[in-house]
Design a protein around this motif. Structure first.
Motif, PDB file in Angstrom:
ATOM      1  N   TRP A   1      -0.588   4.843 -26.118  1.00  0.00           N
ATOM      2  CA  TRP A   1      -0.088   5.500 -27.142  1.00  0.00           C
ATOM      3  C   TRP A   1      -1.153   6.165 -28.429  1.00  0.00           C
ATOM      4  O   TRP A   1      -1.060   6.472 -29.367  1.00  0.00           O
ATOM      5  CB  TRP A   1      -0.098   3.835 -28.412  1.00  0.00           C
ATOM      6  N   ALA A   2      -2.431   6.420 -27.221  1.00  0.00           N
ATOM      7  CA  ALA A   2      -3.088   7.357 -28.642  1.00  0.00           C
ATOM      8  C   ALA A   2      -3.439   8.223 -27.474  1.00  0.00           C
ATOM      9  O   ALA A   2      -3.174   8.262 -26.531  1.00  0.00           O
ATOM     10  CB  ALA A   2      -5.015   6.259 -29.165  1.00  0.00           C
TER      11      ALA A   2
ATOM     12  N   ASN B   1      -3.348  -0.952 -33.618  1.00  0.00           N
ATOM     13  CA  ASN B   1      -3.617  -0.452 -34.522  1.00  0.00           C
ATOM     14  C   ASN B   1      -1.651  -1.499 -35.154  1.00  0.00           C
ATOM     15  O   ASN B   1      -2.013  -0.795 -36.256  1.00  0.00           O
ATOM     16  CB  ASN B   1      -2.705   0.721 -34.070  1.00  0.00           C
ATOM     17  N   SER B   2      -1.627  -2.907 -34.535  1.00  0.00           N
ATOM     18  CA  SER B   2      -0.117  -3.393 -35.025  1.00  0.00           C
ATOM     19  C   SER B   2      -0.952  -4.125 -35.787  1.00  0.00           C
ATOM     20  O   SER B   2      -1.481  -5.441 -34.721  1.00  0.00           O
ATOM     21  CB  SER B   2       0.897  -3.431 -33.923  1.00  0.00           C
TER      22      SER B   2
ATOM     23  N   GLU C   1      -4.958  -1.755 -20.846  1.00  0.00           N
ATOM     24  CA  GLU C   1      -3.635  -1.229 -20.686  1.00  0.00           C
ATOM     25  C   GLU C   1      -2.515  -1.661 -21.641  1.00  0.00           C
ATOM     26  O   GLU C   1      -1.768  -1.968 -21.987  1.00  0.00           O
ATOM     27  CB  GLU C   1      -3.343  -2.932 -20.205  1.00  0.00           C
TER      28      GLU C   1
ATOM     29  N   GLN D   1       1.341  -7.402 -34.225  1.00  0.00           N
ATOM     30  CA  GLN D   1       0.785  -7.852 -32.464  1.00  0.00           C
ATOM     31  C   GLN D   1      -0.177  -8.283 -33.000  1.00  0.00           C
ATOM     32  O   GLN D   1      -0.953  -9.820 -32.128  1.00  0.00           O
ATOM     33  CB  GLN D   1       0.151  -6.356 -31.966  1.00  0.00           C
TER      34      GLN D   1
ATOM     35  N   ALA E   1      -8.060   3.580 -32.128  1.00  0.00           N
ATOM     36  CA  ALA E   1      -8.165   3.153 -31.410  1.00  0.00           C
ATOM     37  C   ALA E   1      -9.776   4.142 -30.995  1.00  0.00           C
ATOM     38  O   ALA E   1     -10.621   4.879 -30.322  1.00  0.00           O
ATOM     39  CB  ALA E   1      -8.089   2.647 -30.254  1.00  0.00           C
TER      40      ALA E   1
ATOM     41  N   GLU F   1     -11.592  -3.993 -26.035  1.00  0.00           N
ATOM     42  CA  GLU F   1     -10.096  -3.898 -25.533  1.00  0.00           C
ATOM     43  C   GLU F   1      -9.308  -3.142 -26.569  1.00  0.00           C
ATOM     44  O   GLU F   1      -9.520  -3.098 -27.798  1.00  0.00           O
ATOM     45  CB  GLU F   1      -9.013  -5.175 -25.088  1.00  0.00           C
TER      46      GLU F   1
ATOM     47  N   GLY G   1      -3.033  -5.462 -28.766  1.00  0.00           N
ATOM     48  CA  GLY G   1      -1.545  -6.693 -28.985  1.00  0.00           C
ATOM     49  C   GLY G   1      -2.252  -7.623 -29.036  1.00  0.00           C
ATOM     50  O   GLY G   1      -3.088  -8.181 -29.857  1.00  0.00           O
TER      51      GLY G   1
HETATM   52  C1  SAM Z   1       1.699  -3.177 -24.260  1.00  0.00           C
HETATM   53  S1  SAM Z   1       0.664  -2.878 -26.113  1.00  0.00           S
HETATM   54  C2  SAM Z   1      -0.459  -3.301 -24.741  1.00  0.00           C
HETATM   55  C3  SAM Z   1      -1.699  -4.665 -24.838  1.00  0.00           C
HETATM   56  C4  SAM Z   1      -0.723  -5.759 -23.911  1.00  0.00           C
HETATM   57  N1  SAM Z   1      -1.164  -5.270 -22.725  1.00  0.00           N
HETATM   58  C5  SAM Z   1      -0.356  -6.034 -24.238  1.00  0.00           C
HETATM   59  O1  SAM Z   1       0.703  -5.536 -22.999  1.00  0.00           O
HETATM   60  O2  SAM Z   1       1.016  -6.319 -24.325  1.00  0.00           O
HETATM   61  C6  SAM Z   1       0.752  -1.622 -26.675  1.00  0.00           C
HETATM   62  C7  SAM Z   1      -0.286  -1.717 -28.291  1.00  0.00           C
HETATM   63  O3  SAM Z   1      -0.932  -0.351 -28.454  1.00  0.00           O
HETATM   64  C8  SAM Z   1      -0.940  -0.216 -29.478  1.00  0.00           C
HETATM   65  N2  SAM Z   1      -1.342   1.006 -30.230  1.00  0.00           N
HETATM   66  C9  SAM Z   1      -1.048   1.883 -30.680  1.00  0.00           C
HETATM   67  N3  SAM Z   1      -1.298   2.706 -30.577  1.00  0.00           N
HETATM   68  C10 SAM Z   1      -3.041   2.738 -30.561  1.00  0.00           C
HETATM   69  C11 SAM Z   1      -3.768   2.855 -31.510  1.00  0.00           C
HETATM   70  N4  SAM Z   1      -3.590   4.324 -32.122  1.00  0.00           N
HETATM   71  N5  SAM Z   1      -5.184   2.441 -31.461  1.00  0.00           N
HETATM   72  C12 SAM Z   1      -4.923   0.857 -30.755  1.00  0.00           C
HETATM   73  N6  SAM Z   1      -3.709   0.403 -30.502  1.00  0.00           N
HETATM   74  C13 SAM Z   1      -2.825   0.945 -30.543  1.00  0.00           C
HETATM   75  C14 SAM Z   1       0.305  -1.274 -30.264  1.00  0.00           C
HETATM   76  O4  SAM Z   1      -0.116  -1.582 -31.866  1.00  0.00           O
HETATM   77  C15 SAM Z   1       0.104  -2.180 -29.060  1.00  0.00           C
HETATM   78  O5  SAM Z   1       0.230  -3.997 -29.433  1.00  0.00           O
END
Ligand code: SAM
Length: 260
Positions: A136-137, A88-89, A130, A92, A114, A64, A68
């Motif tokens: 976000w990437a 990335n967090s 999702e 989270q 990612a 995944e 998050g």
């Molecule tokens: C809305 S959450 C999505 C996860 C889950 N489906 C949710 O709704 O909680 C967005 C996630 O994307 C992560 N994220 C942002 N940029 C990223 C990256 N470059 N690599 C991995 N994760 C990333 C953020 O840290 C965050 O936890």
């Protein structure tokens, strides 16, 4: 497992945004989702049994991307998948780890980007996202990375905001939900920064998605455009009006398969 490379600028910005602002806001949704067993998609919680976008996962290797709080990973692990989540967090992931303990479920969680995953080529049968790496990437970085991680025949399934929504939602949250007027150009869609949010999002037009997927050895299987169910309630933490989302797809799920 931790990362060693310097972070690209948008990844560093998004790390700070998710660690410092969003993680606590998303924890309740993560907790509630872990407590259910049904796989659902997006802000209207449409059941997987209706959309059928996932392949069989029992006994398969799944990653995944941007997990998050990792509820999707949890749902898939409960169905027999060998799951790895990357996010990335760290904040989270703290919530994800706490929920793993509460639910007695253990799978690897990697703190990282990612777009550059510290795992070998061809290690997975399914990559899923999702609203994670999927928005976000940078797609020009994470789609090639997903292709690298997947075995031939492996599936890529990711949910993003609907293109109409991205083009019609006002600049700031205080201006309300998306209406029926285009507010920005379609051509050139890629990096988006909203004036009232410190994060960086990425959204592409349809042709650009198709070309990007195909140039990374993916066959596009489907684009599932989600329609809000009639009588749907206003989704929490979302600038989507359910009546609007009955007329236009507020969310879309791409399904692709690695052919090479
Ligand atoms: C809305 S959450 C999505 C996860 C889950 N489906 C949710 O709704 O909680 C967005 C996630 O994307 C992560 N994220 C942002 N940029 C990223 C990256 N470059 N690599 C991995 N994760 C990333 C953020 O840290 C965050 O936890």
């Amino acid at each position: 497992m931790t990362e060693s490379e310097p972070l690209p600028e948008h990844v560093a910005k998004n790390r700070a945004y998710w660690d410092e602002i969003n993680a606590p806001l998303y924890a309740p949704h993560g907790r509630a989702s872990w407590a259910t067993n049904e796989i659902t998609w997006g802000i209207f919680g449409i059941p997987e049994t209706e959309l059928n976008v996932l392949p069989e996962v029992d006994g398969r290797d799944v990653i995944e991307l941007g997990c998050g709080t990792a509820y999707i990973s949890a749902w898939l692990a409960r169905r027999g998948a060998r799951v790895v989540g990357i996010d990335n967090s760290e904040e989270q992931l703290k919530t994800a780890r706490a929920l793993q303990v509460e639910h007695g479920l253990d799978f690897p969680l990697i703190h990282g980007n990612a777009e550059s995953v510290p795992l070998p080529d061809a290690s997975f049968d399914l990559a899923v996202s999702e609203y994670g790496a999927s928005i976000w990437a940078d797609p020009h970085r994470w789609i090639p990375e997903a292709a690298r991680l997947l075995r031939p025949g492996g599936d890529l399934v990711f949910l993003v905001n609907g293109t109409f929504w991205v083009l019609t939602v006002p600049e700031t949250d205080t201006e309300g939900a998306a209406a029926e007027q285009l507010l920005r150009p379609y051509f050139g869609m890629h990096r988006f920064e909203w004036p009232d949010e410190p994060g960086v999002e990425f959204h592409l037009g349809y042709g650009d998605w198709i070309r990007l997927l195909r140039s990374n050895d993916f066959e596009v299987l489907d684009l599932v455009e989600i329609q809000a169910p009639s009588g749907a309630a206003q989704p929490g933490q979302s600038l989507v009006d359910p009546a609007w989302a009955q007329k236009f797809p507020a969310e879309q799920i791409w399904r692709a398969r690695k052919v090479g």
